[in-house]
Scaffold this motif. Structure first.
Motif, PDB file in Angstrom:
ATOM      1  N   LEU A  66      50.901  27.985  19.268  1.00  0.00           N
ATOM      2  CA  LEU A  66      51.799  29.071  18.880  1.00  0.00           C
ATOM      3  C   LEU A  66      52.864  29.264  19.951  1.00  0.00           C
ATOM      4  O   LEU A  66      52.604  29.058  21.146  1.00  0.00           O
ATOM      5  CB  LEU A  66      51.020  30.369  18.708  1.00  0.00           C
ATOM      6  N   PHE A 119      54.824  34.994  19.995  1.00  0.00           N
ATOM      7  CA  PHE A 119      53.787  35.628  19.172  1.00  0.00           C
ATOM      8  C   PHE A 119      53.170  36.795  19.936  1.00  0.00           C
ATOM      9  O   PHE A 119      52.639  36.627  21.030  1.00  0.00           O
ATOM     10  CB  PHE A 119      52.704  34.609  18.805  1.00  0.00           C
ATOM     11  N   TYR A 168      58.993  30.362   9.603  1.00  0.00           N
ATOM     12  CA  TYR A 168      58.342  31.169  10.638  1.00  0.00           C
ATOM     13  C   TYR A 168      57.730  30.233  11.665  1.00  0.00           C
ATOM     14  O   TYR A 168      57.722  29.017  11.495  1.00  0.00           O
ATOM     15  CB  TYR A 168      57.301  32.108  10.033  1.00  0.00           C
ATOM     16  N   TYR A 195      53.118  32.151  13.042  1.00  0.00           N
ATOM     17  CA  TYR A 195      52.434  33.407  13.365  1.00  0.00           C
ATOM     18  C   TYR A 195      51.332  33.683  12.328  1.00  0.00           C
ATOM     19  O   TYR A 195      51.625  33.814  11.139  1.00  0.00           O
ATOM     20  CB  TYR A 195      53.411  34.574  13.341  1.00  0.00           C
TER      21      TYR A 195
END
Length: 244
Positions: A97, A101, A134, A137
């Motif tokens: 990630l 985040f 995106y 997330y």
């Protein structure tokens, strides 16, 4: 039939489009934002400019636009070691990630929004989360939204609907949706008044809006705007870009 909504409204492109979507569908719409000590806190001022512009330029929506709420969520900034709450470079983490985040952010946002909606008698919670454009997330996924809707409805003992107008569309289609909802005036309003840049840059003006032009949010917004302008078929007038 639902008639009232609460929009999670940060003042960015996505949440402004979601607000327009709600105003086109519901009779009474309120907005809520969260101050979690984000680096790009300029969005908290930009959102007020968006609200003022919507009221002035779209009088048929102005009567539907109700109270605006700003909730202090500083505790989230205290427990978050991320590039949105700390002065650090944007990068990918070992988890896969990005360090943009903020763990638990959307879960907390929705929980507090549900409590506010309960108190204000609002039936629908509208949020701009998306699985298409995106960064992976986990709290933006459709499954997460469905689970939150069930948990909040059970916990509040009241049926709450979480609406995600952008869930399955990309950023270019988000620009298109804005144009469908409010024409070129809404697109121009988003370009001029909304704020998405993670660094809070309001000094550099681009065809797609204000921002540093280099952070992940700016790059995504710029690419989407370019695709949006390129998708208009030959012979059909393209939307007029706001002057850079």
């Amino acid at each position: 039939m639902h008639t009232t909504a609460l929009v999670l409204f940060s003042g960015g492109q996505d949440s402004t489009t979601c607000l327009a979507h709600a105003l086109a569908r519901y009779e009474r719409v309120e907005t809520v934002a969260f101050d979690y000590r984000q680096r790009h806190s300029v969005e908290l001022q930009a959102r007020l400019a968006v609200l003022d512009a919507l009221r002035a330029q779209f009088p048929h929506w102005a009567g539907k636009l109700g109270e605006d709420h700003l909730l202090d969520l500083g505790v989230l900034g205290q427990v978050s070691e991320t590039s949105l709450t700390r002065d650090m470079a944007f990068q990918m983490e070992q988890s896969g990630l990005p360090n943009t985040f903020v763990p638990g952010r959307n879960l907390l946002f929705l929980t507090l929004a549900a409590a506010l909606a309960y108190r204000r008698g609002l039936e629908v919670i509208v949020t701009g989360v998306c699985e298409t454009d995106y960064s992976g997330y986990p709290d933006c996924r459709d499954d997460t939204m469905k689970a939150m809707q069930l948990a909040l409805s059970l916990g509040m003992d009241r049926r709450l609907l979480i609406e995600t107008p952008l869930m399955w569309i990309d950023k270019a289609e988000t620009w298109t949706l804005a144009h469908q909802l409010g024409g070129q005036p809404l697109v121009d309003l988003i370009v001029e008044h909304s704020h998405t840049c993670y660094l809070g840059d309001r000094e550099h003006r681009h065809a797609w809006g204000w921002g540093c032009g280099q952070c992940p949010a700016c790059e995504l917004r710029a690419r989407g705007h370019e695709r949006y302008l390129s998708q208009w078929p030959a012979g059909r007038p393209a939307p007029v870009p706001a002057s850079a």
